[in-house]
Design an enzyme around this catalytic site. Sequence first.
Site, PDB file in Angstrom:
ATOM      1  N   GLU A  38      -9.549  13.704  14.902  1.00 58.71           N
ATOM      2  CA  GLU A  38      -8.998  13.933  13.555  1.00 58.71           C
ATOM      3  C   GLU A  38      -9.722  15.143  12.952  1.00 58.71           C
ATOM      4  OE1 GLU A  38      -8.456  11.002  10.608  1.00 58.71           O
ATOM      5  OE2 GLU A  38      -7.352   9.614  11.916  1.00 58.71           O
ATOM      6  N   HIS A  74       0.816  -1.221   0.000  1.00 60.04           N
ATOM      7  CA  HIS A  74       0.000   0.000   0.000  1.00 60.04           C
ATOM      8  C   HIS A  74       0.845   1.264   0.000  1.00 60.04           C
ATOM      9  CE1 HIS A  74      -3.386  -2.499   0.000  1.00 60.04           C
ATOM     10  NE2 HIS A  74      -4.239  -1.536   0.284  1.00 60.04           N
ATOM     11  N   ASP A  79      -5.968   4.768   9.942  1.00 60.79           N
ATOM     12  CA  ASP A  79      -7.389   4.893   9.574  1.00 60.79           C
ATOM     13  C   ASP A  79      -7.867   3.651   8.843  1.00 60.79           C
ATOM     14  OD1 ASP A  79      -7.239   7.414  10.565  1.00 60.79           O
ATOM     15  OD2 ASP A  79      -7.137   8.414   8.611  1.00 60.79           O
TER      16      ASP A  79
END
Length: 517
Positions: free
Chosen positions: A268, A90, A153
């Site tokens: 956040e 990723h 996240d």
Amino acid sequence: MIACLGRIVQDTDAGSIPDDDVSTISQSLDLQGTIESGGIQGVADKDFGGIYSVKPLALIKPSGTEDIARVVKAASRTSHLTVAARGNGHSINGQAMADGGFVIDMRSTEESHFKLLRIGGSSYIDVSGGALWEDVLKRCVSMFRLAPRSWTDYLGLTVGGTLSNAGVSGQAFRYGPQAQTSNVTELEVVTGKGEITVCSETQNSELFFGALGGLGQFGIITRARVKLQPAPDMVRWIRVVYSEFEEFIRDAEFLVTRGEGESFDYVEGFVFSNSDDPINGWPSVPLDPDNEFNPAHIPQTAGSVLYCLEVALHYHHSDHTSTVDSAVNGLLEGLGFVRRLKFQVNVSYMEFLLRVKRVEEHARANGIWDSPHPWLNIFVSKSSIVDFDRTVFRKMVKDGVGGPMLLYPLLRSKWDDRTSVVLPEGEIFYIVALLRFVPKGPSVEKLVAQNHEIVKWCHKEGLDFKLYLPHYQSKEDWKRHFGDQWSRFVERKFSFDPMAILAPGQKIFKRTNINRN
Ligand code: FAD
């Protein structure tokens, strides 16, 4: 030592390997796992970024740590082979690739470790470097009602992949990143010499600190000991909107500097376009389809972008709704958000932590999950964030980036400065993440160019910032990135991977055949 670096640098020369070398190497390796040279396209030569692609010599699926050590040792006996651990691929800029080298599929080791430990009254889980955080969560909660403290996240990332960077989310203001030494207390690592080494704050500590945030440069993390805490049952997930940047940052900073019990469990924020654009604008804010964003509530003074503070409070099934309501209202009371632009839902703890998985499913269904992602992640100091907002958010990307534009504060004192992560100077700094989703085509180059333009502008204006998940092509840029930490980084490289075999896709050091030890 540092002066020698120039001498040992040489270009990799993968092209000189005969095609049949893989079978020769394969026989000599005597792996428990497998090695593949054909048909590996689409795995080892790709990553989430979808921008870079290089062809490895072979993809190795090790059965465990011993196999990984054998592969690194075999590479060290050649003059040019490199080894890249691939977590879940990723990365954005080819960091988990190896041009003409070995790519190790760490996912194939994900079952190697999973053991609960109790040490000094605290609980820890030993997990494989190739385990996905998503699986760590599910197993820890379902088996022990426990969970790690600090998250990312999105949880489709491996333990070794995020520990090699930092691993940041809305819990990091309280516990530090995943790579903080209070969240991970021991590692098993295969160094660039092919040695299997257990390290911690007190045992082989230089390797331990080096590997955390070390961009895979010093060793391949095969096992991590992660601290756990009791898992809550439920989460109240809330978004509130601001039109004024100064009020947004004042409140965000207030919340992240409060102690436990005086703030939310997760803080956040993000920036969104002041428009009805379905992806970049008002519709990106509500948490529940029954509660729409009503633009009539936006103050007249609002500019091209708006700001959303996203917070969450943990609770248990045994807590009465009124208790949760009054705790939430107490925390929101003094904040300066637009009162009628408040959105909230109750979700299970697991649903909350797996929230981006829902986004992934949706994006896959729409065919945009596999599109290129020229992402830009930056840590910007509090002292520079107002300038950054004025120029970057309000002008350069005011119409959005086709995905989230995250912005929330973190505290430097929650990061152990003995690890390899580099941060801006100030105690409070913001993570800025421009998470672009774009269809393939010429726009990708334009957006990559815009990322460069933003970084160039930050340098020109003298902003206090560091790239997160950094990506540079030249040694000079890497030196500038590490600043006064560069010599420590280079010395760690000399100690643990002297031939620069590991993580070649980071493009920090070039492979050498001179073993300086
Ligand atoms: P890979 O991309 O496979 O590898 C990354 C680097 O680490 C490579 O250099 C690789 O060689 C090295 N590496 C991999 N495994 C190991 C190992 N076991 N030992 C040593 N080195 C290793 N980051 C955050 O901090 N917070 C977020 O909220 C967040 N959300 C994200 C959401 C999405 C959809 C994506 C795509 C990325 C997100 N990231 C986030 C970034 C992410 O943390 C990094 O890209 C991370 O490296 C990806 O993990 P991976 O397992 O796929 O690693």
